[in-house]
Design an enzyme around this catalytic site. Structure first.
Site, PDB file in Angstrom:
ATOM      1  N   GLU A   1     -62.610 -45.140 -43.155  1.00 13.57           N
ATOM      2  CA  GLU A   1     -61.740 -46.314 -43.222  1.00 13.57           C
ATOM      3  C   GLU A   1     -61.079 -46.422 -44.596  1.00 13.57           C
ATOM      4  O   GLU A   1     -61.719 -46.237 -45.628  1.00 13.57           O
ATOM      5  CB  GLU A   1     -62.546 -47.582 -42.925  1.00 13.57           C
ATOM      6  CG  GLU A   1     -61.668 -48.820 -42.917  1.00 13.57           C
ATOM      7  CD  GLU A   1     -62.359 -50.022 -42.292  1.00 13.57           C
ATOM      8  OE1 GLU A   1     -62.929 -49.893 -41.188  1.00 13.57           O
ATOM      9  OE2 GLU A   1     -62.337 -51.112 -42.917  1.00 13.57           O
ATOM     10  N   PHE A   2     -59.773 -46.708 -44.601  1.00 11.46           N
ATOM     11  CA  PHE A   2     -59.003 -46.870 -45.839  1.00 11.46           C
ATOM     12  C   PHE A   2     -58.258 -48.195 -45.773  1.00 11.46           C
ATOM     13  O   PHE A   2     -58.000 -48.729 -44.692  1.00 11.46           O
ATOM     14  CB  PHE A   2     -57.983 -45.736 -45.983  1.00 11.46           C
ATOM     15  CG  PHE A   2     -58.590 -44.367 -46.064  1.00 11.46           C
ATOM     16  CD1 PHE A   2     -58.990 -43.837 -47.289  1.00 11.46           C
ATOM     17  CD2 PHE A   2     -58.779 -43.597 -44.918  1.00 11.46           C
ATOM     18  CE1 PHE A   2     -59.560 -42.567 -47.363  1.00 11.46           C
ATOM     19  CE2 PHE A   2     -59.348 -42.337 -44.984  1.00 11.46           C
ATOM     20  CZ  PHE A   2     -59.741 -41.813 -46.208  1.00 11.46           C
TER      21      PHE A   2
ATOM     22  N   ALA B   1     -51.086 -20.912 -52.921  1.00 14.54           N
ATOM     23  CA  ALA B   1     -52.070 -20.853 -51.838  1.00 14.54           C
ATOM     24  C   ALA B   1     -52.947 -19.616 -52.032  1.00 14.54           C
ATOM     25  O   ALA B   1     -52.504 -18.628 -52.625  1.00 14.54           O
ATOM     26  CB  ALA B   1     -51.355 -20.784 -50.493  1.00 14.54           C
TER      27      ALA B   1
ATOM     28  N   ALA C   1     -60.425 -62.080 -31.033  1.00 11.47           N
ATOM     29  CA  ALA C   1     -60.046 -60.682 -30.832  1.00 11.47           C
ATOM     30  C   ALA C   1     -59.913 -60.377 -29.344  1.00 11.47           C
ATOM     31  O   ALA C   1     -59.070 -59.572 -28.927  1.00 11.47           O
ATOM     32  CB  ALA C   1     -61.069 -59.757 -31.478  1.00 11.47           C
TER      33      ALA C   1
ATOM     34  N   SER D   1     -43.886 -16.574 -49.734  1.00 15.75           N
ATOM     35  CA  SER D   1     -44.252 -15.194 -49.454  1.00 15.75           C
ATOM     36  C   SER D   1     -45.549 -15.147 -48.664  1.00 15.75           C
ATOM     37  O   SER D   1     -46.333 -16.085 -48.684  1.00 15.75           O
ATOM     38  CB  SER D   1     -44.417 -14.402 -50.748  1.00 15.75           C
ATOM     39  OG  SER D   1     -45.397 -15.000 -51.557  1.00 15.75           O
TER      40      SER D   1
ATOM     41  N   THR E   1     -51.272 -16.464 -51.000  1.00 17.35           N
ATOM     42  CA  THR E   1     -50.217 -15.996 -51.901  1.00 17.35           C
ATOM     43  C   THR E   1     -50.830 -15.364 -53.142  1.00 17.35           C
ATOM     44  O   THR E   1     -50.278 -14.442 -53.739  1.00 17.35           O
ATOM     45  CB  THR E   1     -49.303 -17.168 -52.289  1.00 17.35           C
ATOM     46  OG1 THR E   1     -49.009 -17.924 -51.134  1.00 17.35           O
ATOM     47  CG2 THR E   1     -48.015 -16.669 -52.913  1.00 17.35           C
TER      48      THR E   1
END
Lengths: 662, 662
Positions: A61-62, A467, A173, A490, A470
């Site tokens: 949860e945020f 990455a 609710a 690439s 890469t």
């Protein structure tokens, strides 16, 4: 190519694979290759399957951030925490904060970003107290339009002391749950809140249980509980729920005690407040531990982790808990550590596809993208958000909506994450020549500090450091960037690595991954002239597209077909080819790739300043080149192509004559 | 898997690939994998491209057979001669022979078969003399419906002596050309006849040239000439045509002199007749050679080949000849030999796909088929002839037309090519037990003669001897067939062989071919019980489908998705996956596979005879099994699976307990 890993489609598909089934129906209408079963299911179905297979999940949860930079940070956190494999995340709703607006920081936009750009199954909270039916319906319609499929239906706190029930209004609710089911039928999955200690305003624990039963009977699909600090509290609650006939999943709300969140800016005092307000009972034994260390954030956090892990172990051992719901308070360390200790954090979840999948329902069949946006997946999703089909008639169907215009680029998360000062430190306060630019690219590749002691962590075309894949090409990339072959994309060739490979793997187990070597770069027109000469020797092995900012395009891809550059072979499936080099979309990417020179780099400098003019010169005169080596079983020849180009450039003029092949 | 090779799509695509092109438009609407550019073009476009690239072609003329067995032979000839790579074939039209009917021997049906089942670009002759407009239009509509796209527009011989021109009727081929263009606009490509010596009934050579110009001006696209025996005759004719403004391609009609055709049953005499009737001038030097050897067919043929080759060399050297048109008289040896000597016979033309592509315009996007019909491609085309889409919603879309019913199976070329006596010699005059059947399968695999001294050249599921690819598996196949694993379809695993490979190659140059090992067989229920036990050890490596005649289907392909078993990777293209194991279509194939036991084999024997009862028993009690080894880079494990099954069957009963995995 893309670092971010989201664990959605394959996992659910995996859970389905037990045993022998009977034939009868076909599930697909498509007439061609592939489609992994990507997230086609609803949250309730995913829960059902995970429960059946005994596969415990977690959710996070945020709350919405207060500022735009806070939103940028939170989205990065979604990406990082998403990589651990949450079943869903949820975003809270604060009526006072304009939660349904189009602001970058609204609950609505944050939840939509999590779904669309981070590929996370998301639950949007919604409170109904003091709201009109029309307003609620408008919020729900907007949520649906944005691709949200799950609502946490809450009453919310009455505003002001003089709140009284409204006849026919949203008083509880339950009213909201009924409204959602009435207006949207079965479209949304609905979550409701459970109170293991009883709701603070309820007349009694039993009375509160009855309210919960009403909410479920009205159409809720699962329950998340308020936080608690003793496993017994939750287990008794579940038992009581089952006793009165509540059969849906009940997820315990876990809060690893910590004081570092803004909510607990006042530390111990805040916790006491929270506990008081929510009628939470903090067990005496916990208070006794906390009190002496209340000024030591680190000690509190360590204790919080320990306490949460121990409690969760009891919960999991009980067999009553299908998944754990974490109140993260927008912090990641404590929750991740608890999950790691419980063995629930997916250290290396399999990627369903090599790129970050969007969780928007419309995009669930998307299974192929142009490689050009490999380092800018959010930009690709943004620019194709109006599409109904993917990949939209191979990117070239004129009757379909085109790529979103660059001028629409208002979304903050498509801009650089770094502030101007940091960018100047990385990319140079003052550029002396084109070579200064080559130096910036080279430093990005090598991760070495530049002359001013700063590491180049990003480029306009690459928000993140190199990455891992890469990185395999690092030495070659350094060499060519140093000489003005400014690489922005690439991938190495891959000839049948296991789909479980930690660097290039994706898709279900037991598969094999293949790639054609790919190289994309900016370079000067002099280089391009030599390159075109050299490329004649590499027909038909190497396909190329070469374009300048005006759109003059030179290519040997004669029939404008896409070239598959990443594909996977899996047991019992069709071939999946998730990335292609597509001639049509390349022309759209070209606009973006050139624009980034100006928008992100040139504009750091004063108008008419030499630095700005250098970038402008590159923008106006360089070419964007992409090369594919079709001979994937052999060592890539692309480095040799570049080498040959430099050799030709270095050789005396008279030997630079037309090659013999064409 | 399929022997037959048809050279259409890739070749034309290849001719397009010269040099650099400019970007701009996309050619495809499809949103998924692959599609080779299969025969999308019209005959006139193909000619244009071949002329531009200086790539000389040949074409072949046939006449409709008189009898049904003759039709079966001619269709086999289409397959064999098609493998040499003709640009098109044409079928003559004889008004007296009911050429537009639905008979197996009609011009219409023969031409349609060439297009649909043999994948050959075909031109249907049509004569208009003494025909009503309605009749002509009906023929053309029918031709269009059957997928024919090209018409050779002829006047035809007036029937009876008292023919007079009709006002507004079809008096000349020009009228027919005009009618076609008027009624069908640009749909048909139109060919007309040219007479290098002048038409026998024309007033003069010049008059005839003017008629030809009228035909072309009315809308004809190319000219095929009457046969001639001197290169100069043709070259002068072309020069005269160009002089009066005829610019379209003019193809010389080549006739390698031979007496073996039914048309020349009377040998030398027939030739003299033909020459007289058609006002052909046979040069004195040729007559002088032929006369002395006129009773020696072989000598005549050898001379005919020699004469044709020499004349064609002169024609080709002139630069005026884009392609050669051969009057085959339904014979293959002479024409093939001439073409071989000229270097025009494509000894190993590349296959566009691993199976025989149908040339019907509707099927031009077809790029994937179930592997089950690999040895019965004509049956698959027949059973899916009503489909508008390919592969028709992955074979499982209930709103699309289903597979054609088995009861529709009237088409003669779906039946065995061999007469009953030959089948009995191959498959046994009298069967003693199921083992007699195993013996037949084994003899088919080994190509050894059976006890009666006959080779088993075909089986109900395989019209032809073993494909070269299947031959690679010969030893293993022999072993398992001997023990009652009666194989009807198989392919080895292939891990990246060049697309030019003479056995498994297909598609454009520079590609790589992959296959998963596949095995399909009938076997007893006892064997299946053991097999299911064994297969548990091979999860998830091996996918299986096991079904009996009642349709009870056991599979571990959990989500009913097709499993790609043949695919190719090509320069600058998407992945192509032309064969799959598809769970839905397998149930349709199952009906056909079981029915062939009865229709082709059991019915050879008397009702109630032991032989018939043995086949009936197998039909009623055996299972049809298919196995795919998903681990294509490793040696196939399918032989080990069968081996394990026999080991389990051979072991004492008490050790046959449930395996530990499921």
């Amino acid at each position: 190519m893309v670092n971010q890993r989201v664990d959605i489609g394959w996992q659910s598909s995996k859970s389905d694979s037990s045993g022998v089934s009977n034939s009868g129906e076909s599930s697909k209408e498509s007439s061609r290759c592939s489609t992994p079963v990507l997230d086609a299911d609803r949250l309730r179905d995913k829960m059902k399957r995970r429960i059946e297979s005994g596969d415990c999940w977690f959710s996070l949860e945020f709350f919405p951030p207060r500022t735009a930079p806070g939103a940028v940070n939170l989205i990065s956190r979604f990406d990082r925490m998403g990589s651990g494999g949450p079943l869903f995340i949820d975003v809270t709703w604060h009526p006072a904060g304009d939660p349904g607006s189009d602001k970058e920081t609204s609950s609505m936009i944050i939840a939509s970003t999590a779904v669309n750009y981070c590929g996370l199954e998301s639950v949007l909270h919604l409170t109904c107290c003091n709201q009109t039916k029309e307003k609620i319906t408008a919020h729900l319609n907007k949520a649906k339009r944005l691709g949200l499929k799950n609502i946490m239906a809450l009453r919310g706190d009455p505003i002001g002391e003089d709140w009284v029930e409204e006849d026919g209004g949203f008083n509880y609710a339950t009213d909201l749950v009924k409204h959602i089911r009435c207006e949207f039928d079965d479209y949304f999955d609905i979550c409701v809140a459970g109170y293991p200690m009883g709701h603070p305003e309820a007349e009694s624990y039993e009375d509160d249980l009855r309210h919960l039963k009403e909410k479920v009977d009205a159409g809720a699909h699962f329950i998340v509980t308020q936080l608690f600090f003793r496993a017994e509290t939750f287990l008794k609650f579940v038992k009581d729920c089952r006793a009165i006939g509540i059969t849906c999943p009940i997820l315990p709300g876990i809060f690893p005690i910590q004081f570092e969140s803004p909510l607990f800016a006042q530390g111990y005092h805040s916790l006491c407040q929270l506990v008081k307000l929510s009628k939470l009972e903090v067990p005496e034994e916990i208070m006794q531990v906390i009190e002496p260390i209340k000024d030591n954030d680190a000690a509190i956090r360590n204790y919080g982790i320990h306490q949460a892990v121990e409690m969760c172990k009891v919960l999991l051992a009980s067999g009553e808990v299908p998944g754990l719901h974490f109140y993260t308070l927008n912090r990641e360390v404590a929750t991740m550590e608890v999950l790691r200790q419980l063995g629930l954090w997916a250290e290396d979840p399999r990627r369903p596809l090599p790129w970050a999948v969007s969780a928007h329902p419309k995009r669930k069949v998307e299974d192929v993208r142009p490689i050009f946006w490999a380092s800018r997946p959010k930009s690709y999703i943004y620019r194709t958000q109006d599409w109904d089909d993917f990949p939209n008639g191979r990117w070239g169907n004129s009757s379909s909506p085109a790529f979103g215009e660059l001028t629409d680029y208002y979304l903050f998360y498509l801009k650089s994450k770094s502030p101007k000062e940091a960018l100047l430190q990385m990319w140079g306060e003052e550029l002396m020549s084109e070579e200064s630019v080559y130096e910036v690219f080279t430093n990005y590749i090598t991760s070495k500090t530049n002359l001013n002691g700063h590491k180049v962590m990003c480029l306009p075309w690459n928000d993140d450091p190199l990455a891992p894949e890469t990185n395999l090409l690092k030495d070659e990339l350094e060499k060519v960037n140093r000489r003005g072959v400014l690489t922005i994309n690439s991938q190495p060739n891959i000839n049948g690595k296991p789909s479980s490979d930690s660097i290039v793997g994706w898709g279900p187990a037991g598969g094999y991954i293949f790639q054609k070597a790919y190289l994309e770069f900016f370079t000067s027109s002099e280089n391009v002239t030599a390159l075109l000469q050299v490329l004649k020797k590499y027909e038909p092995r190497v396909n190329y597209h070469i374009v300048n900012v005006q759109g003059r395009n030179t290519t040997n891809a004669h029939d404008m077909q896409p070239n598959a550059v990443t594909w996977g072979i899996f047991p019992g499936r069709e071939i999946i080819q998730p990335t292609v080099v597509d001639p049509v979309s390349f022309m759209y990417w070209k606009d973006e790739a050139f624009a980034l020179w100006i928008e992100q780099w040139a504009k750091l400098y004063e108008d008419e300043s030499p630095s700005r003019m250098i970038i402008q010169y590159i923008h106006d005169n360089y070419f964007l080149v992409n090369l594919v080596d079709n001979d994937f079983p052999l060592d890539s020849c692309l480095w040799q192509v570049i080498e040959d180009m430099f050799t030709l450039l270095d050789s005396p003029q008279e030997t630079q004559e037309e090659g013999s092949e064409s």
